[in-house]
Design an enzyme around this catalytic site. Sequence first.
Site, PDB file in Angstrom:
ATOM      1  N   HIS A  75     -48.600  61.977  62.227  1.00 11.60           N
ATOM      2  CA  HIS A  75     -49.814  62.058  63.045  1.00 11.60           C
ATOM      3  C   HIS A  75     -49.549  61.600  64.467  1.00 11.60           C
ATOM      4  O   HIS A  75     -50.078  62.176  65.429  1.00 11.60           O
ATOM      5  CB  HIS A  75     -50.942  61.247  62.421  1.00 11.60           C
ATOM      6  CG  HIS A  75     -52.291  61.604  62.951  1.00 11.60           C
ATOM      7  ND1 HIS A  75     -52.980  60.820  63.846  1.00 11.60           N
ATOM      8  CD2 HIS A  75     -53.075  62.700  62.735  1.00 11.60           C
ATOM      9  CE1 HIS A  75     -54.126  61.404  64.145  1.00 11.60           C
ATOM     10  NE2 HIS A  75     -54.222  62.536  63.488  1.00 11.60           N
ATOM     11  N   CYS A  76     -48.730  60.579  64.611  1.00 10.90           N
ATOM     12  CA  CYS A  76     -48.411  60.074  65.952  1.00 10.90           C
ATOM     13  C   CYS A  76     -47.683  61.107  66.806  1.00 10.90           C
ATOM     14  O   CYS A  76     -47.748  61.057  68.035  1.00 10.90           O
ATOM     15  CB  CYS A  76     -47.517  58.841  65.840  1.00 10.90           C
ATOM     16  SG  CYS A  76     -48.219  57.479  64.897  1.00 10.90           S
TER      17      CYS A  76
END
Length: 348
Positions: A339-340
């Site tokens: 997600h980052c």
Amino acid sequence: MTTSQPTPAQLGYRMPAEWAPHQATWLSWPHNEESWPGKLHIVLPIYARMVAALARSETVHINVNDEAMEEEACRLLHSVGAEGDIHFHHFPTNDAWCRDHGAIFVVRDGDDPLAAIRWEYNAWGGKYPPFDLDRQIPRRMAEALGAPCFDGGMVLEGGSIDVNGEGLLLTTEACLLNPNRNPHLTREQIEQRLCDYLGVSTVLWLGDGIVGDDTDGHVDDLTRFVAPDTVVTAVESDPSDENYDALQENLRRLRRMTDHRGGALRIVALPMPPAIVYEGRRLPASYANFYIANRVVLLPTFNHPNDDRAAAILAELFPTREIVGIDCTDMVWGLGAWHCLTQQVPAV
């Protein structure tokens, strides 16, 4: 906090939920040796596998520093069989964390249906200079897509928020109220800015993040919307684990929250992986750092039986998507996971 110009919300813009259809996912190719000391050469093939999975799902845009980096990226992508609509942009970056330095996109009906929000970016409270190149990425993304770009007017990283697309936004006090972000703004002013620029109506506050998270507690390692009235939240089952108390407190807060219709949130517990420690440092490993693409959900895994438990939970929540688990034991040495590294561009 007043402005003479209409806010994006006043113009009809809102941030969709991550599971809403994407036109693309945007990435920044990893190249900063300091982010993965001694492991960048290991991380790059793992990252390429992520790109290959995404390219099966939707168009992928990738920021690279120059022609040489594009050629190296192409070589690695070819080696893992990546096929699909992949576009490179010679937009130099300082680091790979596109969730945090990239534009956040909002949509509306009518003219200019897609717009970008450029928030101020200071590398998580000034921890990792330089970040001058990363600060330029939102405008360059907007220009590449022909989308108008609004200045959000405060420091905000994409990993610090999560929305349900129907007015709710989750965040943490540990991050957004940290004096290394916006010390001149009150909680109420921060909430108003989020409502004005992302089209949300209610901000839900969790407390602290997980141990090892250098972002000061990003919500994308803790709790994620998976439906308008449903969240998954990381829960540590071992009372002796140093994440136990903070995650239990966040769970208590979630139980007091309501959805956009005033009903209690449906809460699905997501297990935590085992402690990942490297060179004496506990790393922020979390299954909550998954990314929802059009056809796949990218799940960080850690070579542990809980990998299968987390995958089964997400498979039940996203029955039309393939759950793709990719080992992030080395990736999380950079203090982040899927997600980052990703930023969705909503379909319009």
